[in-house]
Design a protein around this motif. Structure first.
Motif, PDB file in Angstrom:
ATOM      1  N   VAL A 268     -17.055 -20.401 -15.303  1.00 15.22           N
ATOM      2  CA  VAL A 268     -16.095 -19.411 -14.807  1.00 15.22           C
ATOM      3  C   VAL A 268     -16.417 -19.152 -13.341  1.00 15.22           C
ATOM      4  O   VAL A 268     -17.596 -19.087 -12.974  1.00 15.22           O
ATOM      5  N   MET A 269     -15.384 -19.042 -12.520  1.00 17.14           N
ATOM      6  CA  MET A 269     -15.603 -18.703 -11.112  1.00 17.14           C
ATOM      7  C   MET A 269     -14.914 -17.379 -10.804  1.00 17.14           C
ATOM      8  O   MET A 269     -13.768 -17.158 -11.177  1.00 17.14           O
ATOM      9  N   LYS A 270     -15.662 -16.486 -10.126  1.00 22.11           N
ATOM     10  CA  LYS A 270     -15.070 -15.192  -9.748  1.00 22.11           C
ATOM     11  C   LYS A 270     -15.314 -14.951  -8.272  1.00 22.11           C
ATOM     12  O   LYS A 270     -16.370 -15.297  -7.743  1.00 22.11           O
ATOM     13  N   ILE A 271     -14.374 -14.314  -7.630  1.00 25.48           N
ATOM     14  CA  ILE A 271     -14.529 -14.017  -6.212  1.00 25.48           C
ATOM     15  C   ILE A 271     -15.694 -13.038  -6.041  1.00 25.48           C
ATOM     16  O   ILE A 271     -15.941 -12.176  -6.894  1.00 25.48           O
ATOM     17  N   TRP A 272     -16.460 -13.208  -4.924  1.00 22.95           N
ATOM     18  CA  TRP A 272     -17.584 -12.309  -4.659  1.00 22.95           C
ATOM     19  C   TRP A 272     -17.270 -11.534  -3.411  1.00 22.95           C
ATOM     20  O   TRP A 272     -17.265 -12.088  -2.310  1.00 22.95           O
ATOM     21  N   SER A 273     -16.925 -10.248  -3.601  1.00 16.76           N
ATOM     22  CA  SER A 273     -16.581  -9.394  -2.472  1.00 16.76           C
ATOM     23  C   SER A 273     -16.848  -7.949  -2.866  1.00 16.76           C
ATOM     24  O   SER A 273     -16.425  -7.506  -3.933  1.00 16.76           O
ATOM     25  N   PRO A 274     -17.560  -7.228  -2.026  1.00 17.82           N
ATOM     26  CA  PRO A 274     -17.840  -5.824  -2.359  1.00 17.82           C
ATOM     27  C   PRO A 274     -16.567  -4.981  -2.339  1.00 17.82           C
ATOM     28  O   PRO A 274     -16.545  -3.870  -2.860  1.00 17.82           O
ATOM     29  N   ASP A 275     -15.485  -5.520  -1.779  1.00 19.03           N
ATOM     30  CA  ASP A 275     -14.284  -4.700  -1.603  1.00 19.03           C
ATOM     31  C   ASP A 275     -13.241  -4.914  -2.689  1.00 19.03           C
ATOM     32  O   ASP A 275     -12.197  -4.273  -2.688  1.00 19.03           O
ATOM     33  N   ILE A 276     -13.510  -5.893  -3.575  1.00 13.38           N
ATOM     34  CA  ILE A 276     -12.495  -6.198  -4.582  1.00 13.38           C
ATOM     35  C   ILE A 276     -12.999  -5.770  -5.965  1.00 13.38           C
ATOM     36  O   ILE A 276     -13.970  -6.317  -6.471  1.00 13.38           O
TER      37      ILE A 276
ATOM     38  N   HIS B 127     -10.742  -5.067  -8.802  1.00 15.00           N
ATOM     39  CA  HIS B 127      -9.965  -5.721  -9.851  1.00 15.00           C
ATOM     40  C   HIS B 127      -9.698  -7.161  -9.437  1.00 15.00           C
ATOM     41  O   HIS B 127      -8.703  -7.472  -8.797  1.00 15.00           O
ATOM     42  N   LYS B 128     -10.624  -8.061  -9.797  1.00  9.41           N
ATOM     43  CA  LYS B 128     -10.574  -9.442  -9.302  1.00  9.41           C
ATOM     44  C   LYS B 128      -9.343 -10.188  -9.804  1.00  9.41           C
ATOM     45  O   LYS B 128      -8.732 -10.970  -9.079  1.00  9.41           O
ATOM     46  N   THR B 129      -8.996  -9.939 -11.046  1.00 14.76           N
ATOM     47  CA  THR B 129      -7.854 -10.664 -11.612  1.00 14.76           C
ATOM     48  C   THR B 129      -6.586 -10.409 -10.807  1.00 14.76           C
ATOM     49  O   THR B 129      -5.773 -11.305 -10.594  1.00 14.76           O
ATOM     50  N   ASP B 130      -6.443  -9.164 -10.349  1.00 15.13           N
ATOM     51  CA  ASP B 130      -5.225  -8.781  -9.637  1.00 15.13           C
ATOM     52  C   ASP B 130      -4.976  -9.623  -8.402  1.00 15.13           C
ATOM     53  O   ASP B 130      -3.834  -9.778  -7.964  1.00 15.13           O
ATOM     54  N   VAL B 131      -6.037 -10.140  -7.777  1.00 15.62           N
ATOM     55  CA  VAL B 131      -5.854 -10.887  -6.530  1.00 15.62           C
ATOM     56  C   VAL B 131      -6.068 -12.381  -6.748  1.00 15.62           C
ATOM     57  O   VAL B 131      -6.275 -13.138  -5.805  1.00 15.62           O
ATOM     58  N   GLY B 132      -6.040 -12.819  -8.011  1.00 15.38           N
ATOM     59  CA  GLY B 132      -6.256 -14.242  -8.282  1.00 15.38           C
ATOM     60  C   GLY B 132      -7.710 -14.646  -8.083  1.00 15.38           C
ATOM     61  O   GLY B 132      -8.004 -15.805  -7.787  1.00 15.38           O
ATOM     62  N   GLY B 133      -8.632 -13.700  -8.262  1.00 15.89           N
ATOM     63  CA  GLY B 133     -10.035 -13.981  -7.995  1.00 15.89           C
ATOM     64  C   GLY B 133     -10.846 -14.370  -9.223  1.00 15.89           C
ATOM     65  O   GLY B 133     -12.065 -14.239  -9.219  1.00 15.89           O
ATOM     66  N   VAL B 134     -10.199 -14.824 -10.279  1.00 19.01           N
ATOM     67  CA  VAL B 134     -10.923 -15.269 -11.475  1.00 19.01           C
ATOM     68  C   VAL B 134     -10.320 -16.576 -11.965  1.00 19.01           C
ATOM     69  O   VAL B 134      -9.103 -16.690 -12.105  1.00 19.01           O
ATOM     70  N   ARG B 135     -11.155 -17.587 -12.190  1.00 15.38           N
ATOM     71  CA  ARG B 135     -10.702 -18.850 -12.795  1.00 15.38           C
ATOM     72  C   ARG B 135     -11.632 -19.170 -13.947  1.00 15.38           C
ATOM     73  O   ARG B 135     -12.856 -19.115 -13.792  1.00 15.38           O
ATOM     74  N   ILE B 136     -11.070 -19.508 -15.081  1.00 20.38           N
ATOM     75  CA  ILE B 136     -11.935 -19.828 -16.218  1.00 20.38           C
ATOM     76  C   ILE B 136     -11.742 -21.282 -16.614  1.00 20.38           C
ATOM     77  O   ILE B 136     -10.797 -21.945 -16.178  1.00 20.38           O
ATOM     78  N   GLY B 137     -12.685 -21.791 -17.411  1.00 12.73           N
ATOM     79  CA  GLY B 137     -12.534 -23.123 -18.006  1.00 12.73           C
ATOM     80  C   GLY B 137     -12.606 -24.277 -17.006  1.00 12.73           C
ATOM     81  O   GLY B 137     -11.971 -25.313 -17.226  1.00 12.73           O
ATOM     82  N   LEU B 138     -13.361 -24.135 -15.930  1.00 15.98           N
ATOM     83  CA  LEU B 138     -13.509 -25.249 -14.989  1.00 15.98           C
ATOM     84  C   LEU B 138     -14.440 -26.281 -15.640  1.00 15.98           C
ATOM     85  O   LEU B 138     -15.548 -25.948 -16.060  1.00 15.98           O
ATOM     86  N   ARG B 139     -13.943 -27.524 -15.718  1.00 14.81           N
ATOM     87  CA  ARG B 139     -14.622 -28.483 -16.594  1.00 14.81           C
ATOM     88  C   ARG B 139     -15.512 -29.489 -15.897  1.00 14.81           C
ATOM     89  O   ARG B 139     -16.247 -30.228 -16.554  1.00 14.81           O
ATOM     90  N   ASN B 140     -15.426 -29.605 -14.565  1.00 13.73           N
ATOM     91  CA  ASN B 140     -16.286 -30.564 -13.875  1.00 13.73           C
ATOM     92  C   ASN B 140     -16.361 -30.200 -12.400  1.00 13.73           C
ATOM     93  O   ASN B 140     -15.694 -29.255 -11.941  1.00 13.73           O
ATOM     94  N   ALA B 141     -17.184 -30.928 -11.705  1.00  7.71           N
ATOM     95  CA  ALA B 141     -17.472 -30.600 -10.314  1.00  7.71           C
ATOM     96  C   ALA B 141     -16.202 -30.626  -9.458  1.00  7.71           C
ATOM     97  O   ALA B 141     -16.014 -29.804  -8.557  1.00  7.71           O
ATOM     98  N   ARG B 142     -15.297 -31.555  -9.771  1.00  3.70           N
ATOM     99  CA  ARG B 142     -14.084 -31.639  -8.991  1.00  3.70           C
ATOM    100  C   ARG B 142     -13.240 -30.366  -9.144  1.00  3.70           C
ATOM    101  O   ARG B 142     -12.744 -29.801  -8.161  1.00  3.70           O
ATOM    102  N   GLU B 143     -13.120 -29.936 -10.389  1.00  5.39           N
ATOM    103  CA  GLU B 143     -12.340 -28.713 -10.620  1.00  5.39           C
ATOM    104  C   GLU B 143     -12.982 -27.504  -9.938  1.00  5.39           C
ATOM    105  O   GLU B 143     -12.292 -26.608  -9.460  1.00  5.39           O
ATOM    106  N   VAL B 144     -14.317 -27.484  -9.909  1.00  6.29           N
ATOM    107  CA  VAL B 144     -15.018 -26.378  -9.247  1.00  6.29           C
ATOM    108  C   VAL B 144     -14.713 -26.410  -7.748  1.00  6.29           C
ATOM    109  O   VAL B 144     -14.409 -25.377  -7.134  1.00  6.29           O
TER     110      VAL B 144
END
Lengths: 701, 701
Positions: A524-532, A534-551
């Motif tokens: 899972v990748m999440k945005i890292w920012s002290p100012d955000i 609600h991460k989901t609201d700004v598109g700051g969460v991605r789940i199910g990344l399956r390989n290095a390319r997707e990351v």
């Protein structure tokens, strides 16, 4: 503290007594005299010789023996001097009727502060100012300008509004409801609702405490005292006006879900207080508590002379989720043998339109004797043959023979049943104006019984690493940072025994791919920012990344897109986490109420929490039983147990999670609000994981 | 049909008149005389010469001119003969008071059937038997044994219970509520609630129709008539007793969610009927509808002489989701300039405890004149200076000057406000016993206004393939198969324009793998058995199978495991389907109520529907507006619109799906119940898919 000087004085002085009818200073003297008060009444007024036939004194000092109680209605500016004089002559209790204090603005506020100080220095306790007074019907004491004394009875009343108390007194007179005491607390310059509640608690003639409150001065003491009282005497409150807690902007789900009334709801629930939504329902409930025993269960029997009324009561029993008594064979036989053939001997028992008093008495005795019956509602409509008053007497007689079971009545009608209503009330069988009201009262009594029989509250603590949390929080407060970042919020949770997903931070796409390789896929990748927040609201969460390319792709996209959604946010990089495998998502949260402290929340997790609003709240600290109860109050609970063949999840882990949050926020009052969302719970045997968390802190006040 | 003979007769015969006080046959004559009926009253009894000073006739034939109305209280066995005689002399209307008919068992039922037939043959219309009678205060007609005539007024009442009507009459007398007519319909051997509703609809003196009903004889006619009436006169019903529809075992989600009260709820909602939960609330509402105009909006202004009462009203306004009027600057200036400095000129307007009538009148005029105010609640507590009656007169005067805006009053208290309550009622400003009750009434009025202003109902039809559905259903009914299998259920849906996933059946593992290869991966596998309705419950659903090997394994496991869970089921193989890509899952369902027809259901889909209970119901057929409204009544609707940055789904597709189901079940009454669950809906532009469906049919009754 004893308030005997107020509730059982031997002598009363009325300072500011007046000869002029209609003046408050006259009404008080007249009410004391008309009420039949047994002790001496001393009007005080330098400009009068007598008031209502009583000798008038120029000042308190001139009275031969100092009065126990002074009722003060001199102008606001003169009140402090009177209280000083009270102290000098040894009168320790004063009711200040006079208005014109803090309710009128700055000058009044100053006068009220002066009054408080004067009272403290003089050693005089004060009720008021700006109040209606005190009435104690059993002592024939009417130290008020609120009208005549009501009947004596078991209900003690405390009101923050004098005007409402006048309405209550007037209604009570019309309906014959009896009181042990009525106290108008006014501006609470000295004595407040806590003092009066405590006095009512210790007052022998009071069996039920009722009141009207707009605000509570000291939330935590109120809770403590109310909880203690409720074990012995039910408290029924009309609480008007919302708190202001909800007004502050909340950054957590829990904060935004806790409405202005949530704090009072959980406090009332924890303390066993019955909340009433009108004066009428308050007296509906108060009468049953005052005059009938508590029900031992929820099995209701109904006796009626009209089918329609029986159906209405039946509907109400179902709506209130009470149960219908199923009579024993013995009872059924008894009823069949003695009632007319057309009567219905099953619950609701219909004794038919031509029933006279004897049939009522027989049927009520029969059902009250049945051990499958916990409570009886007797209904009557005034039909052609009906003997309303006789039937009322029969109901009272049957009730008296079975004092262990509550009996409530609803005699529908107006003039034809007016006398009967009086007979019922005098006989201790409270009359209701609809089957609905009677049944709702039973429900309220039952809830109170359940509260009283709950197990003793024992909060169990977990071994935790307080020191680690202390350090993190102290740093935030020192540096004036309100929001605790995700990484540190998780460190706090870990210190309190939560498991969080493995993860690490990355600031470049390559680094992100490396970290992901080490964590293992999917990630899972999440945005890292002290100012955000609600991460989901700004598109700051991605789940199910399956390989290095997707990351790689996800990193670049996030760096490109998030700043567009949140241009002012300082974006530091991303957080990569192992992806927690399937399980149910719940939310565990806390919102701190300024008056009552931490409100814990449980509900379905994820982004749906605010939409579904399927949440429950409870005050911290939480006992194991309360944690389970919080779960059980939601529909989510059923989902957790597994529906339609699906395996259930580890319910204990959820309850334990709530208790760990409870312990954390109790031990760290600096935590203002927090959400663990989602808290992912799998089947028993698996590990529950706090996948995401947010937390905000502020200096302890 | 005109029921003038009942409601406005010139002459009345009382058959079974008696000289003996207390007897029903005496009470009726006495009530007619005491009520002051202007026409002739003819007692009929062969054994008496006079009753209550009136000449008594041996039979109807002996009366010189035939009476318009006969009130019959002879023994049950003699009633038919009397009705026959009515026919012979030309008396077309008869109220049969006599009891002892179908309510007493088989013999009574036989007598009642005979009575119905006799009446039909004789051309006589009957109210009753087993009823209390008819009262028309405006005509001074008291053809009942229910007590004195109440005041004349605008409320028409129809009751299925005579006993409740006695209670209502007695309450009304005590509180001075006025009626246009009261009708006790008893056993409904001839005229029923529909006839009386229609008569009240056409009755000029009736402005509000109220009633107590336990059952409705003809559901569809009731709906049609009630909907028509509600456009002109509000209908307020006390509906007691559940239907039995819910009792039959339901195999669909929709069926199990439709409780016994659902049908009445949707019918009342569709027909604009106001449902009341007690006699008290019914009269709370009826008075406002009868004497005040309808509110044009929800902006409430409050005028009070006590802060506490104002707060209680404020709480109620929030609870009922009404709005607070925000006064114009002009109003604020006017109030500031004319009220004492300590008064609160903002809503709720507090005119202070010393307010006299003039201050009430001024403040009410000011807020009623403000165009930001839709409705006013005036509150009073009887304080020392308060002029209750004068203030009541002031409220009435202000209300009369602003007849376009409703004014409701709550004068709290008992004796002190009793006279004021009478003044208010006589002046058309209904008095309430709590701020809560007044505000709830406003909410009910507003809901009614909204119902009346809804757009004209136009149901739009889709082009469909009726013939295909006809064939499938006919075969099932011919072969006596209740449950329509998944494949054919989907064929039905396709014929009505739904898209379903591609799929095929397989009976061996190899065949399953072949089918899956053709569909493309991933695929879904479901057990294929006519005996298994809830496939998930028995482990009969696998999703996300990614290749032939997984399909192979899944097939074998299903064949091994499902028979253990459902040993009696006939397992035929599996159904393989393309897996529908992400989207929101909703349920579209229908459950047919035996009395009112198809109830459509919408809610969140999947297995959670029964847990979350976030569903809404509506009667079919559905207009486009009603379909949207069904969505909007759920929380799921918010989820569909997208929460927290997530894209919303194609709402129109969901609404259209509901309308297609509506059309299907309207055109095929053989469909008993059905679920489309899940109906998967993606973002606008994608195709929505009916992924799973169940349906049961039975012969049209």
């Amino acid at each position: 503290m004893s308030l005997e000087g107020f509730f059982d004085p031997r002598t009363v002085a009325v300072v500011g007594a007046s000869r002029q009818k209609g003046k408050v200073g006259h009404e008080i003297v007249a009410n004391l005299v008309r009420g039949g008060f047994g002790g001496a009444v001393y009007p005080v007024n330098p400009k009068a010789d007598e008031v209502e036939g009583l000798r008038c004194y120029p000042d308190l000092k001139s009275i031969e023996t100092p009065p126990d109680l002074a009722v003060v209605s001199v102008p606001a500016k003169a009140v402090s001097a009177v209280i000083r004089e009270c102290g000098q002559v040894g009168c320790k209790s004063a009711i200040v009727i006079t208005a014109g204090f803090k309710e009128t603005g700055d000058e009044g506020r100053r006068l009220e502060e002066e009054l408080s100080q004067t009272a403290r220095r003089a050693g005089v306790r004060i009720i008021g100012p700006n109040c209606l007074g005190v009435l104690v019907p059993g002592k024939k004491l009417n130290a008020s300008f609120g009208g005549d004394l009501p009947e004596a009875g078991g209900i003690g009343y405390v009101s923050q509004s004098g005007a409402l108390l006048t309405a209550i007194l007037d209604s009570a007179k019309a309906s014959g409801i009896g009181f042990s005491m009525l106290v108008s607390i006014g501006n609470k310059a000295d004595l407040d609702e806590l003092d009066v509640l405590e006095a009512l608690y210790n007052h022998e003639d009071t069996s039920v405490i009722a009141g009207y409150l707009e605000s509570v001065t000291d939330g935590k003491s109120f809770l403590r005292l109310a909880e203690e009282i409720s074990h012995r005497k039910p408290i029924l409150l009309l609480k008007a006006g919302g708190t202001t807690a909800g007004a502050r902007a909340a950054s957590s789900h829990t904060g935004s879900m806790a409405g202005s009334e949530t704090a009072y709801e959980v406090v009332f629930q924890r303390a066993g207080i019955v909340r009433c939504d009108s004066i009428k329902t308050q007296f509906d409930y108060a009468q049953a508590f005052a005059y009938q025993s508590l029900p031992r269960g929820t099995r209701v029997a109904i006796v009626t002379n009209a089918g329609g009324a029986g159906i209405m009561a039946t509907d109400a029993v179902e709506r209130q989720e009470l149960r219908f008594a199923k009579f024993s064979d013995e009872t059924l036989t008894k009823l069949s043998e003695n009632l007319p053939a057309a009567a219905n001997v099953n619950n609701p028992v219909d004794i038919l339109g031509d029933a006279l008093a004897d049939r009522y008495e027989f049927a009520m005795d029969a059902v009250l004797s049945d051990e499958n019956v916990d409570v009886v509602v007797v209904l009557l409509t005034p039909q052609a043959m009906t003997d309303c008053s006789g039937s009322a007497r029969a109901a009272v007689a049957a009730s008296r023979r079975h004092e262990d079971k509550p009996v409530l009545a609803c005699f529908l009608g107006g003039e034809k049943v007016a006398e009967a209503a009086g007979i019922l009330r005098d006989g201790g069988v409270p009359p209701y104006d609809s089957p609905e009201s009677a049944v709702r009262t039973i429900k309220v009594m039952h809830d109170y019984v359940r509260w009283r029989s709950r197990p003793k509250r024992v909060v169990r603590l977990f071994p935790v690493n307080r020191h680690k949390v202390e350090k993190i929080i102290t740093r935030h407060i020192r540096e004036n940072i309100r929001e605790v970042g995700e990484a540190e919020a998780k460190a706090v949770l870990e210190a309190y025994g939560f498991v969080t997903p493995k993860g690490a931070i990355a600031t470049t796409a390559d680094q992100a791919a490396n970290v992901a390789d080490q964590l293992g896929y999917p990630v899972v990748m999440k945005i890292w920012s002290p100012d955000i927040v609600h991460k989901t609201d700004v598109g700051g969460v991605r789940i199910g990344l399956r390989n290095a390319r997707e990351v790689h792709d996800a990193f670049d996209l996030m760096m490109y897109r998030v700043p567009k959604q949140a241009p002012e946010a300082d974006v530091l990089g991303v957080l990569l986490q192992e992806q927690v495998s399937a399980g149910k998502e719940v939310i565990l949260g806390m919102h701190r109420d300024p008056n009552f402290g931490p409100l814990l929340m449980f509900g379905m997790g994820g982004t749906m929490v605010e939409v579904l609003r399927d949440v429950s709240f409870h005050l911290a600290p939480l006992t194991p039983e309360e944690a389970r109860e919080m779960l059980a109050r939601t529909r989510t609970y059923q989902l957790l147990q597994g529906v339609r063949g699906e395996e259930g999840v580890d319910i204990d882990a959820v309850a334990e999670g709530l208790r760990r949050v409870s312990q954390l926020v109790t031990e760290f009052p600096q935590i203002e609000e927090m959400d663990i969302n989602p808290y992912v719970v799998g089947p028993p045997g698996t590990t529950s994981v706090a996948v995401d968390a947010r937390m905000s802190v502020s200096e302890k006040k």
